[in-house]
Write an enzyme that holds these catalytic residues in place. Sequence first.
Site, short mmCIF file in Angstrom:
data_model
loop_
_atom_site.label_atom_id
_atom_site.label_comp_id
_atom_site.label_asym_id
_atom_site.label_seq_id
_atom_site.Cartn_x
_atom_site.Cartn_y
_atom_site.Cartn_z
N SER A 144 0.81 -1.21 0.00
CA SER A 144 0.00 0.00 0.00
C SER A 144 0.85 1.26 0.00
CB SER A 144 -0.92 0.00 1.22
OG SER A 144 -0.18 -0.19 2.41
N HIS B 13 -2.29 -3.08 -6.20
CA HIS B 13 -2.81 -2.74 -4.86
C HIS B 13 -4.33 -2.81 -4.81
CE1 HIS B 13 -3.48 0.46 -1.54
NE2 HIS B 13 -3.44 -0.74 -1.03
N GLU C 19 -5.33 -0.19 -7.61
CA GLU C 19 -4.27 0.70 -8.07
C GLU C 19 -3.19 -0.13 -8.78
OE1 GLU C 19 -3.74 4.57 -5.25
OE2 GLU C 19 -3.21 2.67 -4.31
N ASN D 145 -3.79 6.03 -0.46
CA ASN D 145 -3.23 6.22 0.87
C ASN D 145 -2.47 7.54 1.03
OD1 ASN D 145 -4.18 3.95 2.33
ND2 ASN D 145 -2.80 2.66 1.14
#
Length: 291
Positions: free
Chosen positions: A119, A140, A152, A190
């Site tokens: 992440s 991800h 992602e 994130n």
Amino acid sequence: MDIQKIGVIGAGQMGNGIAHVMALAGYDVLLNDISQQALDDALSTVRGNMARQAGRGKIGEDEMEAALARISTTLTLADIGKTDLVIEAATERETIKQAIFEDLQPHLLPHTILTSNTSSISITRLASRTDRPERFMGFHFMNPVPVMQLVELIRGIATDEETFSSCKAVVDKLGKTAASAEDFPAFIVNRILMPMINEAVYTLYEGVGNVQSIDQSMKLGANHPMGPLELADFIGLDTCLAIMNVLHDGLADTKYRPCPLLTKYVEAGWLGRKTQRGFYDYRGEMPVPTR
């Protein structure tokens, strides 16, 4: 490249979710972990989650049984090398991920694509420790994997177009949406989400509000489905702290400094739902705020 068999390393919350969606999409899945108990628990979790989907009419019973039959498990990491696509979903620690790829390397097929579900960790740096940086990228998934629609896809500096296209085709087959992200600390989701959570912890730390008022304010005032502290508990406070450290170290900006209270909770072993205590205490019938 025609991907048919997928290896998943790590049978935890992310790994079993990835195995679940891949098997439902028709891929043969080989799930690896260092613990037989973790593998057994993962299969039980996948069966339970698929059963809920079947109960809601989202998949058929025959579809569920066929998907479960496509998942096999192994304690031997070398077995994963005989797959077309490897998705590493181990603990969010770079040294562990590097060791996994180094141990796996001698057993890989020439065409195998390597990916990490990290992440936040640099894809370029992970890829540089392998023999195929051009066939390495970030893959991800969001948690919980069977529910969340986004994936992602992160190119490292050496990732070639064929690798990206092959992984994009897998995402399309899953019925999910791919977001292409550049290889900067924490990528897109994130990079935005974790500083918000960290700021919520600062708001608690500084006494601006308590756990309940902070979460209630964001749910009712910003229409978030889950408050930031509740979400942090769901993600895992250790994971939140690890991502904040990656942001702080990688971008050298004080705005990414992890809140001392977040560090304190992690030091106490209060990591959220998975340890039954975090910003909420989950040991009773209903979650109770801890501050």
